[in-house]
Write a protein that holds these residues in place. Structure first.
Motif, PDB file in Angstrom:
ATOM      1  N   HIS A   1       0.816  -1.210   0.000  1.00 36.73           N
ATOM      2  CA  HIS A   1       0.000   0.000   0.000  1.00 36.73           C
ATOM      3  C   HIS A   1       0.854   1.267   0.000  1.00 36.73           C
ATOM      4  O   HIS A   1       0.456   2.290  -0.569  1.00 36.73           O
ATOM      5  CB  HIS A   1      -0.937   0.020   1.216  1.00 36.73           C
ATOM      6  N   LEU A   2       2.035   1.202   0.621  1.00 34.75           N
ATOM      7  CA  LEU A   2       2.862   2.395   0.749  1.00 34.75           C
ATOM      8  C   LEU A   2       3.581   2.788  -0.530  1.00 34.75           C
ATOM      9  O   LEU A   2       4.318   3.784  -0.548  1.00 34.75           O
ATOM     10  CB  LEU A   2       3.846   2.245   1.906  1.00 34.75           C
ATOM     11  N   PHE A   3       3.343   2.058  -1.623  1.00 35.49           N
ATOM     12  CA  PHE A   3       3.774   2.545  -2.924  1.00 35.49           C
ATOM     13  C   PHE A   3       3.030   3.837  -3.279  1.00 35.49           C
ATOM     14  O   PHE A   3       3.411   4.551  -4.191  1.00 35.49           O
ATOM     15  CB  PHE A   3       3.515   1.507  -4.016  1.00 35.49           C
ATOM     16  N   ASN A   4       1.952   4.128  -2.538  1.00 32.54           N
ATOM     17  CA  ASN A   4       1.119   5.285  -2.881  1.00 32.54           C
ATOM     18  C   ASN A   4       1.707   6.620  -2.448  1.00 32.54           C
ATOM     19  O   ASN A   4       1.105   7.656  -2.699  1.00 32.54           O
ATOM     20  CB  ASN A   4      -0.296   5.128  -2.288  1.00 32.54           C
ATOM     21  N   ASP A   5       2.879   6.622  -1.810  1.00 27.86           N
ATOM     22  CA  ASP A   5       3.437   7.908  -1.376  1.00 27.86           C
ATOM     23  C   ASP A   5       4.956   7.928  -1.468  1.00 27.86           C
ATOM     24  O   ASP A   5       5.626   8.465  -0.601  1.00 27.86           O
ATOM     25  CB  ASP A   5       2.982   8.239   0.051  1.00 27.86           C
ATOM     26  N   THR A   6       5.478   7.333  -2.540  1.00 30.83           N
ATOM     27  CA  THR A   6       6.904   7.342  -2.792  1.00 30.83           C
ATOM     28  C   THR A   6       7.134   7.425  -4.298  1.00 30.83           C
ATOM     29  O   THR A   6       6.345   6.864  -5.078  1.00 30.83           O
ATOM     30  CB  THR A   6       7.595   6.077  -2.235  1.00 30.83           C
ATOM     31  N   PRO A   7       8.187   8.108  -4.734  1.00 31.64           N
ATOM     32  CA  PRO A   7       8.497   8.133  -6.167  1.00 31.64           C
ATOM     33  C   PRO A   7       8.745   6.751  -6.755  1.00 31.64           C
ATOM     34  O   PRO A   7       8.647   6.569  -7.973  1.00 31.64           O
ATOM     35  CB  PRO A   7       9.769   8.992  -6.219  1.00 31.64           C
ATOM     36  N   LEU A   8       9.034   5.773  -5.920  1.00 33.92           N
ATOM     37  CA  LEU A   8       9.246   4.422  -6.427  1.00 33.92           C
ATOM     38  C   LEU A   8       7.945   3.712  -6.761  1.00 33.92           C
ATOM     39  O   LEU A   8       7.929   2.504  -7.006  1.00 33.92           O
ATOM     40  CB  LEU A   8      10.074   3.610  -5.419  1.00 33.92           C
ATOM     41  N   HIS A   9       6.832   4.469  -6.804  1.00 28.36           N
ATOM     42  CA  HIS A   9       5.582   3.876  -7.288  1.00 28.36           C
ATOM     43  C   HIS A   9       5.728   3.400  -8.736  1.00 28.36           C
ATOM     44  O   HIS A   9       4.904   2.612  -9.215  1.00 28.36           O
ATOM     45  CB  HIS A   9       4.420   4.863  -7.170  1.00 28.36           C
ATOM     46  N   VAL A  10       6.766   3.842  -9.421  1.00 26.67           N
ATOM     47  CA  VAL A  10       7.011   3.361 -10.778  1.00 26.67           C
ATOM     48  C   VAL A  10       7.137   1.833 -10.789  1.00 26.67           C
ATOM     49  O   VAL A  10       6.761   1.176 -11.766  1.00 26.67           O
ATOM     50  CB  VAL A  10       8.273   4.032 -11.373  1.00 26.67           C
ATOM     51  N   VAL A  11       7.628   1.244  -9.706  1.00 24.76           N
ATOM     52  CA  VAL A  11       7.758  -0.210  -9.614  1.00 24.76           C
ATOM     53  C   VAL A  11       6.385  -0.862  -9.565  1.00 24.76           C
ATOM     54  O   VAL A  11       6.131  -1.873 -10.238  1.00 24.76           O
ATOM     55  CB  VAL A  11       8.586  -0.603  -8.370  1.00 24.76           C
ATOM     56  N   ALA A  12       5.467  -0.290  -8.773  1.00 26.44           N
ATOM     57  CA  ALA A  12       4.111  -0.832  -8.692  1.00 26.44           C
ATOM     58  C   ALA A  12       3.407  -0.721 -10.038  1.00 26.44           C
ATOM     59  O   ALA A  12       2.666  -1.634 -10.440  1.00 26.44           O
ATOM     60  CB  ALA A  12       3.321  -0.099  -7.613  1.00 26.44           C
ATOM     61  N   ILE A  13       3.614   0.378 -10.734  1.00 22.55           N
ATOM     62  CA  ILE A  13       2.986   0.561 -12.049  1.00 22.55           C
ATOM     63  C   ILE A  13       3.526  -0.469 -13.035  1.00 22.55           C
ATOM     64  O   ILE A  13       2.767  -1.041 -13.835  1.00 22.55           O
ATOM     65  CB  ILE A  13       3.219   2.003 -12.543  1.00 22.55           C
ATOM     66  N   GLU A  14       4.807  -0.744 -12.964  1.00 22.73           N
ATOM     67  CA  GLU A  14       5.399  -1.750 -13.836  1.00 22.73           C
ATOM     68  C   GLU A  14       4.823  -3.140 -13.542  1.00 22.73           C
ATOM     69  O   GLU A  14       4.515  -3.902 -14.465  1.00 22.73           O
ATOM     70  CB  GLU A  14       6.914  -1.738 -13.647  1.00 22.73           C
ATOM     71  N   ALA A  15       4.685  -3.461 -12.239  1.00 20.38           N
ATOM     72  CA  ALA A  15       4.099  -4.754 -11.872  1.00 20.38           C
ATOM     73  C   ALA A  15       2.655  -4.844 -12.352  1.00 20.38           C
ATOM     74  O   ALA A  15       2.233  -5.876 -12.897  1.00 20.38           O
ATOM     75  CB  ALA A  15       4.174  -4.948 -10.359  1.00 20.38           C
ATOM     76  N   LEU A  16       1.889  -3.772 -12.162  1.00 19.82           N
ATOM     77  CA  LEU A  16       0.508  -3.742 -12.641  1.00 19.82           C
ATOM     78  C   LEU A  16       0.437  -3.974 -14.146  1.00 19.82           C
ATOM     79  O   LEU A  16      -0.393  -4.751 -14.637  1.00 19.82           O
ATOM     80  CB  LEU A  16      -0.123  -2.387 -12.307  1.00 19.82           C
ATOM     81  N   ALA A  17       1.280  -3.277 -14.884  1.00 16.59           N
ATOM     82  CA  ALA A  17       1.275  -3.411 -16.334  1.00 16.59           C
ATOM     83  C   ALA A  17       1.584  -4.842 -16.754  1.00 16.59           C
ATOM     84  O   ALA A  17       0.986  -5.373 -17.705  1.00 16.59           O
ATOM     85  CB  ALA A  17       2.289  -2.443 -16.942  1.00 16.59           C
ATOM     86  N   LYS A  18       2.491  -5.475 -16.041  1.00 16.16           N
ATOM     87  CA  LYS A  18       2.848  -6.862 -16.366  1.00 16.16           C
ATOM     88  C   LYS A  18       1.678  -7.807 -16.079  1.00 16.16           C
ATOM     89  O   LYS A  18       1.460  -8.772 -16.806  1.00 16.16           O
ATOM     90  CB  LYS A  18       4.086  -7.261 -15.550  1.00 16.16           C
ATOM     91  N   TRP A  19       0.918  -7.523 -15.010  1.00 15.62           N
ATOM     92  CA  TRP A  19      -0.258  -8.333 -14.700  1.00 15.62           C
ATOM     93  C   TRP A  19      -1.375  -8.110 -15.720  1.00 15.62           C
ATOM     94  O   TRP A  19      -2.043  -9.050 -16.133  1.00 15.62           O
ATOM     95  CB  TRP A  19      -0.777  -7.983 -13.306  1.00 15.62           C
ATOM     96  N   LEU A  20      -1.586  -6.862 -16.105  1.00 14.56           N
ATOM     97  CA  LEU A  20      -2.691  -6.534 -17.004  1.00 14.56           C
ATOM     98  C   LEU A  20      -2.390  -6.920 -18.447  1.00 14.56           C
ATOM     99  O   LEU A  20      -3.294  -7.296 -19.200  1.00 14.56           O
ATOM    100  CB  LEU A  20      -3.007  -5.036 -16.945  1.00 14.56           C
TER     101      LEU A  20
END
Length: 372
Positions: A314-333
């Motif tokens: 959940h704490l990806f929501n307040d760090t510039p490293l949210h780019v990692v979560a977006i990459e993981a999401l894109a790979k899932w989608l």
């Protein structure tokens, strides 16, 4: 996904030197378009919200040394990161507290002013519209204290780069900020180029999954921007007018999204929710995720039945490293478009900027059919 602690700890030590002389005047533009001028790079900073240490720790090898005081919200919101800061920088426990930075009412203007900072860092939510007698920016500036407004939460894709640039400039870490921004923009552009023209599956983001009544989620901004950037369509965007809110279980079941994404953290361990985060082992994360997916009210969702269920910290929501979560999401989608993309490698590269190790299970996927 579990990240190796030793690799990231060593990577985090490779930090560039200060890029500006300590005595030079500095000027920056914050996310509100305000010009902020300092006689020299800031060395006595008050973080109205302790969670902004997430960003400061990517720009400076010892961010705690820059602090004159801070909000105590990190203990509640990101205890796993705070534990790492305590281990590396014990002086953090002696920092004066300026209240709970979660709300304007929780922040103590009087305490902040009494500390005599050379810079106060506010988020958009605390800075507000800069109108009216209760405006914190106006009151701090009236006391002769410079203020910079940064944000990584409300509209992260818009505000991350200017926030990093402003912070880097104001603490004399321009070179570090430029390198971090280059890394961030390159990764974001890579995702954007690959999802271009793709069909967007419907997605539900279940925030703080399993810890509270169903179902907290993201409306506008925040995780909605993650989903859109990753090539998905957030079903709650049309249901909620604000950044976050709650939809009914009936609404979720009726929408029956193509993909279910839960967010979790160590704060949910005592509540029986999804446990992800720094220092969390893969076995513990998998057990909590299996329990969540077996919840009767959720298990009827097509996405869960078809193992199109995932989770991230959940704490990806307040760090510039949210780019990692977006990459993981894109790979899932869009697995066919991201076969060669490894979010763990992206995190390891991002961790080179970090003052603390970023090991732990930060994302997870439901096992394929037939696997335990």
């Amino acid at each position: 996904m579990t990240i190796d602690r030793r690799t990231l700890l060593l990577a985090g030590l490779a930090l560039p030197v200060l890029s500006a002389r300590a005595s030079e005047p500095v000027t920056a533009t914050d996310v509100l378009g305000r010009t902020v001028r300092l006689a020299a790079p800031a060395r006595r900073i008050v973080l109205a919200q302790g969670r902004q240490l997430n960003a400061l720790g990517l720009l400076h090898p010892d961010p705690v040394s820059l602090l004159a005081g801070w909000g105590n919200d990190l203990e509640r919101q990101n205890a796993d990161a705070l534990a790492r800061y305590r281990a590396r920088f014990p002086a953090i426990d002696a920092l004066p507290i300026v209240g709970d930075g979660g709300t304007a009412n929780g922040f103590s203007l009087e305490r902040a002013i009494a500390l005599g900072p050379d810079l106060v860092v506010l988020s958009r939510s605390l800075a507000g519209t800069r109108r009216g007698p209760g405006d914190l920016v106006e009151k701090l500036e009236g006391a002769g204290i410079p203020v910079v407004v940064v944000d990584f939460f409300l509209e992260p894709l818009r505000d991350t780069v200017p926030s990093l640039r402003a912070l880097g400039r104001l603490i004399g870490r321009d070179e570090q900020a430029d390198k971090l921004i280059a890394f961030y923009e390159e990764r974001m552009q890579r995702v954007a180029s690959r999802v271009a023209g793709a069909t967007r599956p419907s997605v539900f983001v279940h925030a703080h999954a399993g810890g509270y009544d169903c179902c907290m989620t993201a409306g506008q901004g925040t995780f909605n921007e993650f989903v859109h950037a990753a090539g998905g369509r957030n079903i709650a965007a049309a249901m909620l007018p604000g950044a976050t809110g709650q939809i009914g279980l009936e609404q979720l079941i009726s929408a029956d999204p193509d993909v279910y994404v839960a967010t979790g953290g160590t704060h949910l361990a005592k509540l029986g929710g999804l446990v992800l985060g720094l220092g969390i082992g893969e076995a513990d994360a998998e057990a909590s995720f299996a329990k969540l997916l077996a919840t009767p009210s959720l298990s009827t969702l097509t996405a869960i039945e078809k193992r199109r269920a995932f989770g991230f910290w959940h704490l990806f929501n307040d760090t510039p490293l949210h780019v990692v979560a977006i990459e993981a999401l894109a790979k899932w989608l869009h697995p066919e478009r991201f076969r060669d993309i490894d979010p763990a490698a992206t995190l390891a590269e991002g961790a080179r900027f970090s003052a603390i190790p970023l090991d732990g299970t930060l994302w997870i996927a439901a096992p394929a059919a037939g696997k335990p």
